[in-house]
Design a protein around this motif. Structure first.
Motif, PDB file in Angstrom:
ATOM      1  N   TRP A  37       0.882  -1.103   0.177  1.00  0.00           N
ATOM      2  CA  TRP A  37      -0.037  -0.007   0.055  1.00  0.00           C
ATOM      3  C   TRP A  37       0.732   1.306   0.103  1.00  0.00           C
ATOM      4  O   TRP A  37       2.034   1.337   0.675  1.00  0.00           O
ATOM      5  N   HIS A  38       0.619   2.431  -0.474  1.00  0.00           N
ATOM      6  CA  HIS A  38       1.059   3.544  -0.478  1.00  0.00           C
ATOM      7  C   HIS A  38       0.090   4.622  -0.640  1.00  0.00           C
ATOM      8  O   HIS A  38      -0.827   4.685  -1.061  1.00  0.00           O
ATOM      9  N   VAL A  39       0.806   5.633  -0.210  1.00  0.00           N
ATOM     10  CA  VAL A  39      -0.206   7.181  -0.068  1.00  0.00           C
ATOM     11  C   VAL A  39       0.902   8.286  -0.431  1.00  0.00           C
ATOM     12  O   VAL A  39       2.024   8.103   0.005  1.00  0.00           O
ATOM     13  N   GLY A  40       0.492   9.218  -1.303  1.00  0.00           N
ATOM     14  CA  GLY A  40       1.322  10.227  -1.501  1.00  0.00           C
ATOM     15  C   GLY A  40       1.008  11.694  -1.979  1.00  0.00           C
ATOM     16  O   GLY A  40      -0.413  11.736  -2.257  1.00  0.00           O
ATOM     17  N   VAL A  41       1.782  12.512  -2.349  1.00  0.00           N
ATOM     18  CA  VAL A  41       1.564  13.880  -2.921  1.00  0.00           C
ATOM     19  C   VAL A  41       2.465  14.026  -3.842  1.00  0.00           C
ATOM     20  O   VAL A  41       3.279  13.614  -4.228  1.00  0.00           O
ATOM     21  N   GLY A 211       5.835  13.162  -7.984  1.00  0.00           N
ATOM     22  CA  GLY A 211       5.109  13.018  -6.763  1.00  0.00           C
ATOM     23  C   GLY A 211       5.993  12.088  -5.650  1.00  0.00           C
ATOM     24  O   GLY A 211       6.936  11.631  -6.294  1.00  0.00           O
ATOM     25  N   LEU A 212       5.550  12.149  -4.409  1.00  0.00           N
ATOM     26  CA  LEU A 212       6.507  11.430  -3.500  1.00  0.00           C
ATOM     27  C   LEU A 212       5.243  10.504  -2.953  1.00  0.00           C
ATOM     28  O   LEU A 212       4.362  11.003  -2.321  1.00  0.00           O
ATOM     29  N   ALA A 213       5.717   9.170  -2.607  1.00  0.00           N
ATOM     30  CA  ALA A 213       4.775   8.107  -2.133  1.00  0.00           C
ATOM     31  C   ALA A 213       5.669   7.680  -0.900  1.00  0.00           C
ATOM     32  O   ALA A 213       6.674   7.177  -1.052  1.00  0.00           O
ATOM     33  N   PHE A 214       4.728   7.229  -0.045  1.00  0.00           N
ATOM     34  CA  PHE A 214       5.145   6.492   1.418  1.00  0.00           C
ATOM     35  C   PHE A 214       4.566   5.230   1.351  1.00  0.00           C
ATOM     36  O   PHE A 214       3.220   5.156   1.261  1.00  0.00           O
ATOM     37  N   TRP A 215       5.202   4.041   1.435  1.00  0.00           N
ATOM     38  CA  TRP A 215       4.916   2.694   1.469  1.00  0.00           C
ATOM     39  C   TRP A 215       4.710   2.152   2.667  1.00  0.00           C
ATOM     40  O   TRP A 215       5.390   2.536   3.532  1.00  0.00           O
ATOM     41  N   PHE A 216       3.559   1.460   3.015  1.00  0.00           N
ATOM     42  CA  PHE A 216       3.372   0.496   4.251  1.00  0.00           C
ATOM     43  C   PHE A 216       2.716  -0.559   3.984  1.00  0.00           C
ATOM     44  O   PHE A 216       2.328  -1.217   2.711  1.00  0.00           O
TER      45      PHE A 216
END
Length: 216
Positions: A37-41, A211-216
């Protein structure tokens, strides 16, 4: 049409991606395969072929700046080693000549991305998506918005770089298309009668961003 310089730079970088050496922390680049999963801006630069989509004389109330600037957010999941599914929201605002009012491009899309070079931290990719899009005339005097909207689609590609176990960077350039079907009068005091009306128009263009994404 003038293709954004960012898109031309992106196309020039794609052939170089396969030759980039893997970073020293190769284990960190490989580990994110377990994080789905990932979320980003991200940033957004937008160009559109036409802004006369409201079907009313004098709208928009001034010449529209060629390129709009803004940003967006996204949330999604990785399937296997090659496919990303994502919900993406993008927003870019254009200045209007002779008035403090602005015109905004808005997209809410479900996108699919296919990555290439799964054994390398830098992946060229292709992307497509469908959803809704619109243009919002935003009145600077607190007068609310006039919103034209309809179905939208994108197609394009870019570069995806897994920086480490939890972070990735992405360069995207896509072609956009919106088919406008309705205008909603969300202005204060209903300055356009307070009624919603149907329209029949479309525009196309380009959107590019980082874009920059954070993965978890």
């Amino acid at each position: 049409m003038r293709t954004p310089r960012f898109a031309l730079l992106l196309l020039a970088l794609v052939p170089l991606a396969a030759g980039l050496p893997a970073p020293a922390a190769a284990e960190d680049a490989a580990a994110p395969a377990q994080r789905r999963w990932h979320v980003g801006v991200g940033t957004a630069s937008s160009w559109r072929s036409d802004h006369d989509v409201f079907d009313r004389e004098g709208l928009p109330p001034g010449d529209v700046a060629e390129v709009g600037r803004g940003g967006g957010v996204f949330f999604g999941r990785r399937f296997g080693d090659r496919v990303l599914g994502r919900v993406q929201v993008a927003y870019a605002r254009h200045d209007l000549e002779g008035t403090p009012d602005t015109l905004a491009d808005v997209e809410i899309l479900v996108t699919g991305t296919v990555l290439f070079g799964a054994d390398h931290p830098v992946h060229p990719f292709v992307r497509g998506g469908i959803g809704g899009g619109g243009q919002a005339l935003e009145f600077a005097d607190g007068g609310g918005n006039l919103i034209a909207f309809g179905p939208a689609a994108i197609a394009g590609g870019g570069l995806h770089w897994r920086v480490g176990a939890r972070l990735s960077l992405e360069w995207e350039a896509v072609a956009t298309f919106t088919n406008f079907l309705q205008v909603n009068d969300e202005t204060t005091g209903a300055r356009f009668g307070g009624d919603d009306w149907q329209v029949r128009g479309s525009n196309w263009g380009w959107r590019a961003g980082l874009g920059l994404a954070f993965w978890f």
